[in-house]
Motif scaffolding. Sequence first.
Motif, mmCIF file in Angstrom:
data_model
loop_
_atom_site.group_PDB
_atom_site.id
_atom_site.type_symbol
_atom_site.label_atom_id
_atom_site.label_comp_id
_atom_site.label_asym_id
_atom_site.label_seq_id
_atom_site.Cartn_x
_atom_site.Cartn_y
_atom_site.Cartn_z
ATOM 1 N N ASP A 1 -6.104 5.087 6.784
ATOM 2 C CA ASP A 1 -6.316 4.526 8.117
ATOM 3 C C ASP A 1 -6.085 3.023 8.013
ATOM 4 N N LEU A 2 -4.989 2.549 8.582
ATOM 5 C CA LEU A 2 -4.618 1.147 8.461
ATOM 6 C C LEU A 2 -4.166 0.610 9.812
ATOM 7 N N VAL A 3 -4.344 -0.689 9.986
ATOM 8 C CA VAL A 3 -3.919 -1.369 11.208
ATOM 9 C C VAL A 3 -3.054 -2.563 10.830
ATOM 10 N N LEU A 4 -1.852 -2.601 11.390
ATOM 11 C CA LEU A 4 -0.957 -3.745 11.227
ATOM 12 C C LEU A 4 -1.186 -4.702 12.394
ATOM 13 N N LEU A 5 -1.467 -5.957 12.072
ATOM 14 C CA LEU A 5 -1.692 -6.967 13.101
ATOM 15 C C LEU A 5 -0.417 -7.742 13.378
ATOM 16 N N GLU A 6 -0.242 -8.095 14.630
ATOM 17 C CA GLU A 6 0.856 -8.992 14.994
ATOM 18 C C GLU A 6 0.367 -10.419 14.777
ATOM 19 N N VAL B 1 0.864 -1.182 0.000
ATOM 20 C CA VAL B 1 0.000 0.000 0.000
ATOM 21 C C VAL B 1 0.901 1.232 0.000
ATOM 22 N N LEU B 2 0.616 2.165 -0.893
ATOM 23 C CA LEU B 2 1.347 3.426 -0.930
ATOM 24 C C LEU B 2 0.467 4.521 -0.359
ATOM 25 N N ILE B 3 1.002 5.212 0.648
ATOM 26 C CA ILE B 3 0.310 6.338 1.271
ATOM 27 C C ILE B 3 1.000 7.624 0.823
ATOM 28 N N GLU B 4 0.205 8.582 0.370
ATOM 29 C CA GLU B 4 0.724 9.912 0.057
ATOM 30 C C GLU B 4 -0.087 10.927 0.845
ATOM 31 N N GLY B 5 0.558 11.598 1.766
ATOM 32 C CA GLY B 5 -0.147 12.534 2.637
ATOM 33 C C GLY B 5 -1.113 11.794 3.535
ATOM 34 N N THR B 6 -2.379 12.203 3.514
ATOM 35 C CA THR B 6 -3.393 11.582 4.377
ATOM 36 C C THR B 6 -4.194 10.503 3.656
ATOM 37 N N ARG B 7 -3.868 10.253 2.376
ATOM 38 C CA ARG B 7 -4.692 9.363 1.560
ATOM 39 C C ARG B 7 -3.892 8.177 1.021
ATOM 40 N N ILE B 8 -4.617 7.152 0.636
ATOM 41 C CA ILE B 8 -4.021 5.993 -0.018
ATOM 42 C C ILE B 8 -3.902 6.301 -1.503
ATOM 43 N N ALA B 9 -2.710 6.107 -2.036
ATOM 44 C CA ALA B 9 -2.451 6.438 -3.436
ATOM 45 C C ALA B 9 -2.453 5.220 -4.346
ATOM 46 N N TRP B 10 -2.090 4.064 -3.788
ATOM 47 C CA TRP B 10 -1.970 2.864 -4.630
ATOM 48 C C TRP B 10 -2.085 1.636 -3.743
ATOM 49 N N GLU C 1 0.631 -1.773 15.005
ATOM 50 C CA GLU C 1 0.825 -0.384 14.588
ATOM 51 C C GLU C 1 -0.468 0.116 13.978
ATOM 52 N N VAL C 2 -0.687 1.421 14.094
ATOM 53 C CA VAL C 2 -1.890 2.044 13.563
ATOM 54 C C VAL C 2 -1.477 3.303 12.810
ATOM 55 N N TRP C 3 -2.009 3.464 11.601
ATOM 56 C CA TRP C 3 -1.860 4.709 10.858
ATOM 57 C C TRP C 3 -3.221 5.389 10.799
ATOM 58 N N SER C 4 -3.290 6.624 11.217
ATOM 59 C CA SER C 4 -4.513 7.409 11.134
ATOM 60 C C SER C 4 -4.237 8.610 10.250
ATOM 61 N N GLU C 5 -4.952 8.681 9.129
ATOM 62 C CA GLU C 5 -4.710 9.714 8.107
ATOM 63 C C GLU C 5 -3.230 9.764 7.734
ATOM 64 N N GLY C 6 -2.644 8.579 7.587
ATOM 65 C CA GLY C 6 -1.271 8.461 7.125
ATOM 66 C C GLY C 6 -0.218 8.655 8.178
ATOM 67 N N VAL C 7 -0.616 8.968 9.391
ATOM 68 C CA VAL C 7 0.347 9.246 10.463
ATOM 69 C C VAL C 7 0.368 8.078 11.434
#
Length: 395
Positions: free
Chosen positions: A359-364, A31-40, A382-388
Motif C-alpha cells: 500500500d503506497l502513495v505517490l505524492l505530486e 521499492v519492489l512489489i511482488e504480488g500484494t506484498r513488498i519484496a524489497w 497515484e495509489v497502490w493498494s495491495e500492489g494494484v
Amino acid sequence: MGATLITNIGELTTNVGRDGDPCGTLHDAAVLIEGTRIAWVGPAGDAPGSGGGVEVVDVGGRAVIPGFVDSHTHLVFGGDRADEFEARMTGTPYAAGGIRRTVAATRAASDDELRARLAGFVSELHAQGTTTFEIKTGYGLTVVDEARLARLASEVTPEVTFLGAHVVPSEYAHRRDEYVELVCGDMLRACAPHSRWIDVFCEEGAFSVDESRRILLAGIEAGLLPRVHGNQLGYGGGVGLAVDVDAYSVDHCTYLSDADVMALAGSDTVATLLPGVEFSTRQPYPDARRLLDAGVIVAIASDCNPGSSFTSSMPLMIALAVREMGMSPSEAVWAATAGGARALRRDDVGAIAPGRRADLVLLEAPTRVHLAYRPGVPLIAEVWSEGVPVRAAPA
C-alpha cells in the motif's frame, strides 16, 4: 500477479525507524512489489534487476509514503446535515443529539442505497491515499439496522466496529437501562459475526462510564476488541475507562487531565485525534504536543461522518494536525499511517518494508512536508493498494 519496481523515489517514508527518524526516511530509493506484498526496499542503485517481466515505474524524484490508515470513520449512513453545519458556523454549539437525525435517515434507506453511497466513499478514500480504513455502525440503533450496517461495512473492510452505544435512540429515551441491555444482548449477538471491534460513546449526552464499561465488557466477552469515544465534549471518565479495559484506542481526547495523559503514557492505548471534528464544530483542538512529549502513542483519523466531520481527507487531517495541534509534518504523517495501524493493531500496513502489504502513495511533491505545506492542493498522484494501482478521482 507480476512484479513492479517503483524507482527514482526522491524521498521514501518507510516508517521503519532508523537513527532517530521514526519515518525511516530514505532518499534516491526504490521499492519492489511482488504480488500484494513488498519484496524489497533500498537505494535505487541497488534495486533488483528490471528484467523477467518486472514493470518499472520511474517516479521522477517525487515522494512516496505508506497508504493512509484511517482508523475512525462512520461511512454507512443516510441523509445529510448541511443545515446543522451552517447553524454551527453561525453560532449554534455542537451537541451529540444530532446523531438521531442521521439514525432516522439511515433506517429509511435501503440496503442498495446505503451500499451505493458507501462505494462512493471508498472511491473517495482511495483517491486521497487511504488504503486501510475502519467503519463503525451506530446509525441504526435497532437490532436489525445495526446488523445490516455491520454487514454492509464488512463488504468493504475487515475493520468493522459495532457502535450500538452511539446514543440512546428516541424510542428508549425513558428506558435507558432497557437499551443498554439490548446493546449488550440481542444487538451484540446480531452484529458480532460481522464485526472485529466494539466501541461506545462515553460522554455526557451519550453513555455514562458505568454504562460504557458494561457494554465494553459484554463485547469483550463476545470476542470483540474494545475502543472508546472519549473526552470529546468535556473532561470525563472515557480515557480512564479505555485504559482500565485495555482498549486499543481512545478517540477524540480533546479534554484531558494530567491524570489522563499519565494513564495513556503508561498504557498501550493509542490516543486517536480527530482534527476534522474541531474544524467542523469550532471546539478547541486537542493538544497533540502534550501527548507526544509524554510518550503517548498518537494516531490521527478523519472521523468521516455527516454531523461533526464530513470529510474523508487524511491530507487535510495532516495539515490541521500540524497547524492546530502542535505536530511536526513528519509526526503527523506517521500518525496518519503507522499510528493508525497501531490503533487497529495491524502489523501488515502503515509502513513500507519487506513482507508488508503493498500500500503506497505517490505524492505530486518532493517531500511529505508538502502535505501540510500545501493544504487543499491535490497532491495524491497515484495509489497502490495491495500492489494494484488505484486510479485517483479527478481533482
